[in-house]
Design an enzyme around this catalytic site. Structure first.
Site, PDB file in Angstrom:
ATOM      1  N   GLU A 175       4.492   7.544   6.114  1.00  0.00           N
ATOM      2  CA  GLU A 175       5.518   7.156   7.107  1.00  0.00           C
ATOM      3  C   GLU A 175       6.403   8.333   7.518  1.00  0.00           C
ATOM      4  O   GLU A 175       7.630   8.253   7.477  1.00  0.00           O
ATOM      5  CB  GLU A 175       6.380   5.998   6.573  1.00  0.00           C
ATOM      6  CG  GLU A 175       5.595   4.727   6.409  1.00  0.00           C
ATOM      7  CD  GLU A 175       6.437   3.473   6.126  1.00  0.00           C
ATOM      8  OE1 GLU A 175       7.653   3.599   5.842  1.00  0.00           O
ATOM      9  OE2 GLU A 175       5.887   2.366   6.195  1.00  0.00           O
ATOM     10  N   GLU A 294      -0.606  -0.226   4.919  1.00  0.00           N
ATOM     11  CA  GLU A 294       0.437  -1.104   4.370  1.00  0.00           C
ATOM     12  C   GLU A 294       0.550  -2.299   5.287  1.00  0.00           C
ATOM     13  O   GLU A 294       0.855  -2.142   6.481  1.00  0.00           O
ATOM     14  CB  GLU A 294       1.794  -0.392   4.276  1.00  0.00           C
ATOM     15  CG  GLU A 294       1.884   0.588   3.130  1.00  0.00           C
ATOM     16  CD  GLU A 294       3.280   1.194   2.968  1.00  0.00           C
ATOM     17  OE1 GLU A 294       4.291   0.500   3.215  1.00  0.00           O
ATOM     18  OE2 GLU A 294       3.335   2.381   2.601  1.00  0.00           O
TER      19      GLU A 294
HETATM   20  O1  AHR Z   1       5.887  -0.951   0.488  1.00  0.00           O
HETATM   21  C1  AHR Z   1       7.263  -0.673   0.460  1.00  0.00           C
HETATM   22  C2  AHR Z   1       7.648   0.490   1.367  1.00  0.00           C
HETATM   23  O2  AHR Z   1       7.493   0.100   2.705  1.00  0.00           O
HETATM   24  C3  AHR Z   1       6.817   1.733   1.250  1.00  0.00           C
HETATM   25  O3  AHR Z   1       7.259   2.576   0.247  1.00  0.00           O
HETATM   26  C4  AHR Z   1       6.991   2.382   2.589  1.00  0.00           C
HETATM   27  O4  AHR Z   1       5.897   3.180   2.947  1.00  0.00           O
HETATM   28  C5  AHR Z   1       7.250   1.232   3.518  1.00  0.00           C
HETATM   29  O5  AHR Z   1       8.315   1.448   4.346  1.00  0.00           O
END
Ligand code: AHR
Length: 496
Positions: A175, A294
């Protein structure tokens, strides 16, 4: 009064693409109690000789994750991988800045590799492109994948792991578009750094596959310009563009929330278009595909600071029936977009926004456990282009939407097929005719159903089976057709 009806047409020749098994992957971060007290808890009565939670490993095996992404997440951008290898009593305790927690480093790369072996999954390792430099990123590839005879490979051997691991999948940071990220960069800066890291990493091991950080959410003001820009810097050096998204129902508008597939589908469409645009612009012959590394529902628990404690309870979201149906739709979308989506990691796997919750001596399967388990088990082979005629509903966020959300798979190698159906209606049972337009099976083997009339119903330690699947008997396919009753707020898997 008769139930509303629907028709679902299946044609095993109308294929979208092979289903990449890696879309059934997970994500484990050094955050809250995912690693410590989740996967690894030497003081638990369920711990094995190496401190792994045997009960958790067994439940993870049921989910059959094909790959696990590790070690973060936001944690990655401040992590020095050297802290987590070597004798445990010499590893540093550190203040971990992403989640303001204490990191003991008792679990690191080698413990992760052991864990992957125990649940029979592939590793996907991230390199730190926040505080980390490109040299540390390349050294980790050497540590993981090079034969002994040079510094970092010999370091691995001195830690007790002589054979290279051959880690194939790698993330170029996490990210990096987010201002919250440790060492956040502008698109151009990240693009240049990621390209140089990729070059060095692939020089160490040309067989590795790399995922570039795309936008962390569609809510980012830089989406999808970030994606175009970083791709233009790195297109030929990488194999995947990552995307992240967490679904939310802050407004308590279940009708819209239950139609979230529209959002997931449009995010993939936008990024697939961006990939095609950059490929054409650069006159490239190379293909980059998508890694949704994610994804999950996350909006109820926003506790993100550990207040400098070890393994704090962070974002331990409790999942209900509507969340399970959103997860099922997400997986439907993965099948419908199988041509461009090749990796997806459920975030996360234990305790932190996860299908499994633990106490020191207990474990709970949450509602979202089941849709993932069924897709992971039955969606093999090819994804089919399903034609669904269904009653429709009006939603505030996405306008007019069908009440049924569907996908299907057919595996030519085994002849097995599966049809996955979400009934979004909160009130109506829908009688669905499943009609095979080619190669109808003789019978449906079994039908699995996850249904509950209350959108907010959830499993608890006291009532762990409030949301649990039932198995319905198979049925004879008569004239190429069966009729299945789909209760309101349900997820159904028809296997043939
Ligand atoms: O999964 C929780 C968090 O969400 C992760 O660390 C991040 O990549 C995202 O913003």
């Amino acid at each position: 009064m008769t139930n509303p009806s629907a028709r679902i047409y299946i044609d095993v020749n109308r294929t979208i693409s092979d289903i990449s098994p890696l879309v059934f992957s997970g994500f484990a971060e050094h955050m809250g109690r995912c690693i410590y007290q989740g996967i690894y808890e030497p003081s638990s009565p369920h711990a094995d000789a190496n401190g792994f939670r045997a009960d958790v490993l067994a439940a993870l095996r049921e989910l059959n994750f094909r790959m696990i992404r590790y070690p973060g997440g936001n944690f990655l951008s401040g992590y020095n991988w050297l802290d987590g290898v070597g004798p445990k009593d010499q590893r540093p305790r550190r203040r971990e800045l992403a989640w303001q927690s204490i990191e003991t480093n008792q679990f690191g790369t080698n413990e992760f590799m052991q864990f992957c072996k125990l649940i029979d999954t592939k590793p996907m390792l991230g390199v730190n492109l926040g505080t980390g430099d490109i040299s540390a990123a390349a050294s980790l590839v050497e540590y993981a994948n090079a034969p002994t005879g040079t510094k970092y490979a010999d370091l691995r051997a001195s830690h007790g792991y002589k054979d290279p691991y051959g880690v194939e999948y790698w993330c170029l940071g996490n990210e990096m578009d987010g201002p919250w990220q440790i060492g956040h960069l502008e698109a151009r800066e990240y693009g240049l750094k990621a390209r140089e890291a990729a070059k060095m990493m692939k020089w160490h091991d040309p067989s590795i596959k790399l995922a570039l950080c795309g936008s962390s959410s569609t809510h980012m003001p830089t989406y999808p310009e970030w994606d175009r820009s970083v791709l233009e810097h790195c297109y030929d050096a990488v194999d995947y563009l990552s995307l992240h998204y967490y679904a939310q129902n802050h407004e308590n508008d279940s009708t819209s929330f239950l139609a979230s597939a529209a959002q997931f589908e449009s995010q993939i469409d936008t990024l697939a278009g961006t990939l095609r645009y950059v490929k054409a612009k650069l006159r490239s012959k190379h293909d980059v595909t998508l890694s949704w590394d994610e994804w999950n529902v996350w909006y109820k628990d926003h506790l993100m600071s550990g207040n400098w404690s070890e393994a704090p309870h962070l974002i331990e979201e409790v999942y209900n029936q509507e969340d399970a149906l959103v997860v099922a739709q997400w997986l439907n979308v993965f099948l419908r977009k199988a041509d461009v989506l090749k990796i997806a990691c459920l975030a996360q796997i234990v305790n932190v926004i996860a299908p499994i919750l633990t106490t020191t001596d207990g474990m709970l399967r949450q509602s979202i456990f089941y849709p993932f388990m069924f897709f992971s088990r039955y969606a093999t082979g090819q994804s089919l282009d399903v034609l669904t005629q269904s009653p429709r509903t009006e939603t505030k966020k996405y306008g007019d939407m069908p009440l049924l959300d569907t996908s299907a798979s057919y595996d030519p190698a085994t002849g097995n097929s599966a049809i996955f159906i979400v009934n979004r209606s909160q009130t109506e049972t829908i009688a669905a005719d499943i009609v095979w337009q080619s190669e109808a099976p003789q019978q449906v083997k079994a039908i699995y159903q996850l249904a509950h009339p209350d959108v907010k119903a959830a499993n608890t330690y006291e009532h762990p089976d409030t949301i649990a699947p039932v198995t319905l008997p198979g049925m004879v396919v008569d004239g190429g057709k069966v009729t299945v009753a789909l209760p309101p707020l349900s997820f159904t898997v028809v296997t043939a």
